[in-house]
Design a protein around this motif. Structure first.
Motif, PDB file in Angstrom:
ATOM      1  N   ALA A  38       0.820  -1.219   0.000  1.00  0.00           N
ATOM      2  CA  ALA A  38       0.000   0.000   0.000  1.00  0.00           C
ATOM      3  C   ALA A  38       0.849   1.261   0.000  1.00  0.00           C
ATOM      4  CB  ALA A  38      -0.918  -0.012   1.219  1.00  0.00           C
ATOM      5  N   ARG A  39       2.143   1.133   0.288  1.00  0.00           N
ATOM      6  CA  ARG A  39       3.010   2.307   0.429  1.00  0.00           C
ATOM      7  C   ARG A  39       4.023   2.465  -0.689  1.00  0.00           C
ATOM      8  NH1 ARG A  39       4.324   2.077   6.950  1.00  0.00           N
ATOM      9  NH2 ARG A  39       2.245   1.462   7.594  1.00  0.00           N
ATOM     10  N   ILE A  40       4.411   1.348  -1.294  1.00  0.00           N
ATOM     11  CA  ILE A  40       5.513   1.398  -2.249  1.00  0.00           C
ATOM     12  C   ILE A  40       5.238   2.360  -3.404  1.00  0.00           C
ATOM     13  CG2 ILE A  40       4.675  -0.562  -3.622  1.00  0.00           C
ATOM     14  CD1 ILE A  40       8.346   0.213  -2.724  1.00  0.00           C
ATOM     15  N   GLN A  41       3.955   2.488  -3.758  1.00  0.00           N
ATOM     16  CA  GLN A  41       3.617   3.389  -4.864  1.00  0.00           C
ATOM     17  C   GLN A  41       3.991   4.828  -4.526  1.00  0.00           C
ATOM     18  OE1 GLN A  41       2.817   2.186  -7.618  1.00  0.00           O
ATOM     19  NE2 GLN A  41       1.090   3.121  -8.658  1.00  0.00           N
ATOM     20  N   ALA A  42       3.614   5.263  -3.305  1.00  0.00           N
ATOM     21  CA  ALA A  42       3.916   6.628  -2.898  1.00  0.00           C
ATOM     22  C   ALA A  42       5.423   6.837  -2.762  1.00  0.00           C
ATOM     23  CB  ALA A  42       3.219   6.949  -1.579  1.00  0.00           C
ATOM     24  N   VAL A  43       6.129   5.820  -2.297  1.00  0.00           N
ATOM     25  CA  VAL A  43       7.585   5.920  -2.159  1.00  0.00           C
ATOM     26  C   VAL A  43       8.220   6.085  -3.540  1.00  0.00           C
ATOM     27  CG1 VAL A  43       9.669   4.681  -1.440  1.00  0.00           C
ATOM     28  CG2 VAL A  43       7.601   4.569  -0.032  1.00  0.00           C
TER      29      VAL A  43
END
Length: 946
Positions: free
Chosen positions: A637-642
């Motif tokens: 759920a976070r890797i995209q924003a990173v």
């Protein structure tokens, strides 16, 4: 005239004398001979060895109620010799004998396998000592003295080196033995055992040569068991054995007892360097320089009928630690019969017999007088040695003889119980109890067991030889076990029975399953010492090595299929079975409490997730020494924003992406702070190279591009721009925070806002420690620290809450250690990242070192893997410098390490010595570090008192 010693012959790879094949026109080689004296002893042994070399005493005698040695002389006499001497001094029934010292072994290898001057004369004196006590003479055809020749290293190495029994038998003395015993069957059975054992150990003739002969003879005679054979049968088998020896080596089986003796002595010394002994020493960190002693002892016979027996006993249960006599014995048997698993052993106590359901009589019932004597002796020995003893004994026509005692190998669970109970019984102190537990052995307690709710598809039940549970692929050879382990696979080694040659496979396997053998078989003893689950004696299973199958009734499992073993119940289960985490209480909690009172070194955990933090607290961590924030970024759920943040072209784009990450990071930190309940938490800012987070496929790039509203081609080009040739030394650590300060600001805000929120929820003060990674200069730290301090001021203003925090750095570059006095002007704490410090000091990538580090350690270039145990001379010197220089500037500078060395006992001891405040390691290694820290403190205390 002195004969050529066996030790001067060509040696095979196993370290035994090579077979001598007769050639046309050549004189047959002798099987063995007496020693050629070395001109000088070039060895340089220490302490007792050095004194022995100076005194020229190579042989120490024992027996008849006294001995020249004692228990404290293990360095010189080896464990077996020292304890035989001690038992003799205690007046216990010990067959007389003598010990050839470990100093001879050292001299033997230092002088091209030649013996020291005067050794032969001293051995003759030792034989005369035995003869005086027994009334028998070595080599006398009418009244022969028979002896055993056994190894005896300083550290116990069960089954790794060679033994010869019944030595002194030949075509004449066997008749004397038959006459004196009144049992020709016994005499010739003993002779055939001696021929087989001597031929294998000294002449290097494989066991199967003799096993095949015996099986063929039994088949012709329509016999099922060895005990069915008559005296005439054994006489015929002896003839066949001797013929096979002459066929294999080109010379007759040696008849001269003195040649036999020197051949056996040479073989025992030679076995110190055999492959299995070398492997065992490497696995257990036993120095090659220690050498082995040789013990020559008058034979006592457990195979002289129904009033004779042999057995192995422990004064407490080596698996559970329960205080009661535990072991097995066999009536009318010699020692190798018990450990070989060829016959089903019997229980020693009647209570154990009832529990096992055995229909064979216990020793307590069958031999009440010998049992009573054994019980008396076991109490004497445990009280004298103040530890659980592993004893070997023989009953010869009703009389009990003690052949060995030693501190028994035990599981970690048993070790804890025994140590705590011995302390409670006032036999040892609490400090001694803490010092007795091997820290690394706690690893046995910290791993899963079978979930009690899990469905068990039990296909067989054997003996619960070593507790714990394991699942893995079935393999039938030790070589394959080692190969698959190297490939990262988990295997269960399945054998009919294990032998010392299987040591490498047993080490590689998750667990061991055998169809033969008892609770004191080779598989059981070695597995317990290694902390591996083991099920032995699963007799209902059928192993077919050729077909590579394991059969249980109608169930057939093939090589590579999954199986689970439960070493606590003896069950064998088909497939992989769910596991549960262990419960740590009782003796574990008691002893760890004693350890915590002794140690001064703090122990924290490396924890990146709430799950890690909870395990750390359960195992007694005193805080988090390393929270790697990047590990939180890999969530789906976070890797995209990173990725959006990394691939942004502008500061505004980066801040937009970071705004998505901020609440996620804050939530993580709130949960960590709550779990740790006011204990310190060290949070490292983003450290790894950015390419680790980047998309690699066109599909992933297109997904990120859509989220950012940019052209996928442009984004792909940007990703290529960020690629690095050597990212470990590239754009990472504080360099990211300097180039993109908004990243550090986001993380600092998340930390401080979480500290405020967690403090309100728990009512306990939260003091976060913000760690800046990969600092090489004070200037770098000053730039990043300024951003952190500015963010702390903003959060304080916005929240109206006062923040208490520290900013420090991770010392993982040699320059940072050397410039520690300068860096400490700004840093409030140091944490040595010894994983990277080792890489940057050696110039070795730990990810790529496997191809050559093994060669380095095998050849002695490095004493061990520097990524496992800290290199004290090199990396350790940088740590010392960093601590000393840092504290010159900031006297109360808090210093710890957070590499995985923090869970290695030797490295923990080094950290204590250097004066660190704490070590930090993975959650499951926290108990190991706690105990190691206590032992380091006790060691320093003992050194001070000395």
């Amino acid at each position: 005239m002195a004969r050529r010693p066996a030790s001067s012959k060509k040696t095979s790879a196993k370290g035994k004398p090579a077979k001598a094949k007769a050639r046309a026109g050549s004189k047959p080689a002798k099987a063995a001979g007496r020693p050629a004296a070395a001109k000088s002893v070039a060895a340089k042994p220490a302490a007792a060895k050095s004194a022995a070399v100076k005194s020229g005493q190579w042989v120490y005698v024992f027996g008849g109620g006294k001995a020249q040695g004692r228990a404290g002389m293990k360095e010189l006499l080896g464990g077996k010799g020292a304890n035989l001497a001690e038992m003799a001094n205690l007046g216990l029934p010990v067959p007389p004998g003598f010990t050839i010292t470990t100093a001879v072994c050292t001299a033997y290898y230092a002088n091209a396998r030649k013996y020291p001057k005067d050794l032969e004369k001293q051995v003759d004196a030792g034989l005369s000592h035995i003869a005086k006590i027994t009334g028998r003479k070595f080599g006398d055809p009418a009244n022969p003295l028979l002896v055993s020749v056994r190894s005896g290293a300083r550290a116990s190495m069960p089954g790794m080196m060679d033994t010869v029994l019944n030595l002194g038998l030949n075509d004449e003395t066997v008749e004397a033995l038959a006459k004196q015993s009144g049992d020709r069957r016994f005499a010739y059975d003993s002779y055939r055992r001696f021929i087989q054992m001597y031929s294998n150990v000294v002449l290097d003739i494989e066991h199967h040569n003799f096993e095949d002969i015996l099986e063929e003879h039994k088949s012709r005679a329509n016999y099922t068991l060895d005990t069915d054979l008559t005296a005439d049968d054994w006489i015929e088998v002896v003839k066949l054995y001797k013929s096979r020896v002459e066929e294999e080596q080109g010379t007759p089986f040696p008849q001269d007892p003195r040649d036999q003796l020197w051949g056996a002595i040479g073989a025992v010394f030679g076995s110190w360097m055999n492959a299995r002994a070398i492997t065992y020493r490497r696995l257990h960190s036993i120095p090659e320089s220690w050498g082995t002693a040789v013990n020559v002892q008058a034979m006592v016979f457990g195979n002289m009928g129904d009033t004779s027996a042999t057995g192995v006993a422990f004064t407490r249960n080596p698996s559970t630690g329960e205080k009661r006599l535990y072991g097995e014995f066999l009536i009318n048997a010699q020692g190798e019969d018990v450990v070989a698993g060829i016959r089903t052993p019997q229980e020693i106590t009647e209570a154990a017999r009832k529990e096992s359901g055995s229909d064979k009589p216990s020793m307590e019932t069958a031999m009440p007088a010998a049992f009573k004597e054994l019980t008396r002796i076991y109490g004497t020995l445990e009280k004298h040695y103040r530890d659980m003893q592993d004893m070997e004994f023989t009953v010869e026509q009703g009389k009990l003889w003690m052949l060995q005692t030693r501190n028994g190998k035990r599981t970690a669970k048993a070790a804890l119980r025994i140590a705590v109970e011995l302390a409670n019984e006032k036999l040892i102190t609490k400090d001694e109890a803490v010092a007795r537990i091997e820290p690394a052995s706690l690893d046995q307690l910290l791993h899963p067991t079978i979930d009690p709710k899990a469905e068990r598809n039990v296909i067989a039940t054997g003996l619960p030889a070593s507790p714990g549970a394991a699942s893995g692929e079935i393999v039938f050879s030790s070589d394959e076990a080692a190969e698959l382990k190297a490939e990262g696979k988990k295997v269960i080694l399945v054998r009919v029975e294990t032998s010392p040659e299987d040591i490498h496979g047993m080490h590689a396997a998750e667990g061991i399953l055998t169809t033969r053998g008892g609770m004191t078989s080779h598989a059981a003893v070695v597995a317990r010492g290694m902390g591996k689950p083991c099920v032995s004696g699963a007799g209902s299973l059928r192993v077919d090595y050729n077909a590579q199958t394991l059969q249980a009734g109608n169930v057939v499992l093939k090589r590579g299929e999954l199986v689970t073993i439960d070493g606590s119940t003896g069950q064998v289960l088909a497939g992989r079975v769910p596991m549960v985490e262990p419960e740590l209480s009782g003796e574990f909690g008691t002893l760890m409490g004693w350890a915590d009172k002794v140690r001064s070194l703090g122990v924290r955990a490396n924890a990146d997730t709430p799950a890690d933090a909870r395990v750390a607290v359960r195992f007694g961590a005193q805080g988090i020494g390393l929270c790697r924030t990047e590990h939180m970024f890999f969530d789906e759920a976070r890797i995209q924003a990173v990725r959006e943040m990394i691939l942004s072209d502008t500061t505004d784009q980066r801040k937009k992406a970071l705004a998505k990450i901020l609440p996620m990071q804050r939530g993580d930190f709130v949960e960590l702070f709550e779990i740790m309940q006011g204990m310190p938490v060290t949070i490292r800012l983003l450290d790894p190279p950015l390419h680790e987070f980047l998309p690699h496929t066109e599909e992933d790039i297109a997904e990120v591009a859509a989220a950012m509203g940019v052209d996928p081609k442009k984004l792909g080009h940007r990703a290529k721009e960020l690629a690095e040739f050597n990212p470990m030394l590239g754009f990472r650590g504080c360099r990211i925070a300097i180039a993109y300060p908004e990243v550090a600001e986001m993380q600092a805000r998340a930390i401080f806002e979480a500290a405020v929120e967690a403090g309100k929820r728990t009512g306990k003060p939260v003091v976060p420690e913000v760690m800046v990674p990969l600092i090489a200069t004070k200037a770098e730290l000053d730039i990043v620290k300024a951003r952190i301090d500015a963010m702390a001021a903003e959060v304080q203003k916005e929240s109206g809450s006062k923040l208490n925090y520290q900013v420090g750095t991770m010392i993982e570059l040699p320059r940072a250690a050397l410039m520690a006095d300068e860096i400490a002007q700004s840093a409030e704490f140091f944490s040595f990242g010894t994983n990277d410090l080792t890489q940057t000091t050696f110039g070795i990538s730990r990810d790529d070192a496997a191809s050559f580090l093994g060669i380095y350690t095998q050849r002695g270039i490095l004493p061990g893997d520097p990524f496992v145990s800290i290199d004290q001379e090199g990396v350790g010197a940088l740590v010392r410098i960093g601590v000393e220089r840092g504290r010159k500037v900031r006297g109360k500078l808090k210093v710890g390490i957070c590499g995985e060395h923090g869970g290695d006992p030797a490295s923990v001891a080094f950290c204590h010595e250097v004066g660190l405040d704490y070590v930090s390691c993975s959650p499951f290694r926290v108990p190991i570090a706690r105990l190691a820290a206590a032992q380091a403190a006790l060691g320093k205390k003992a050194a001070g008192e000395a």
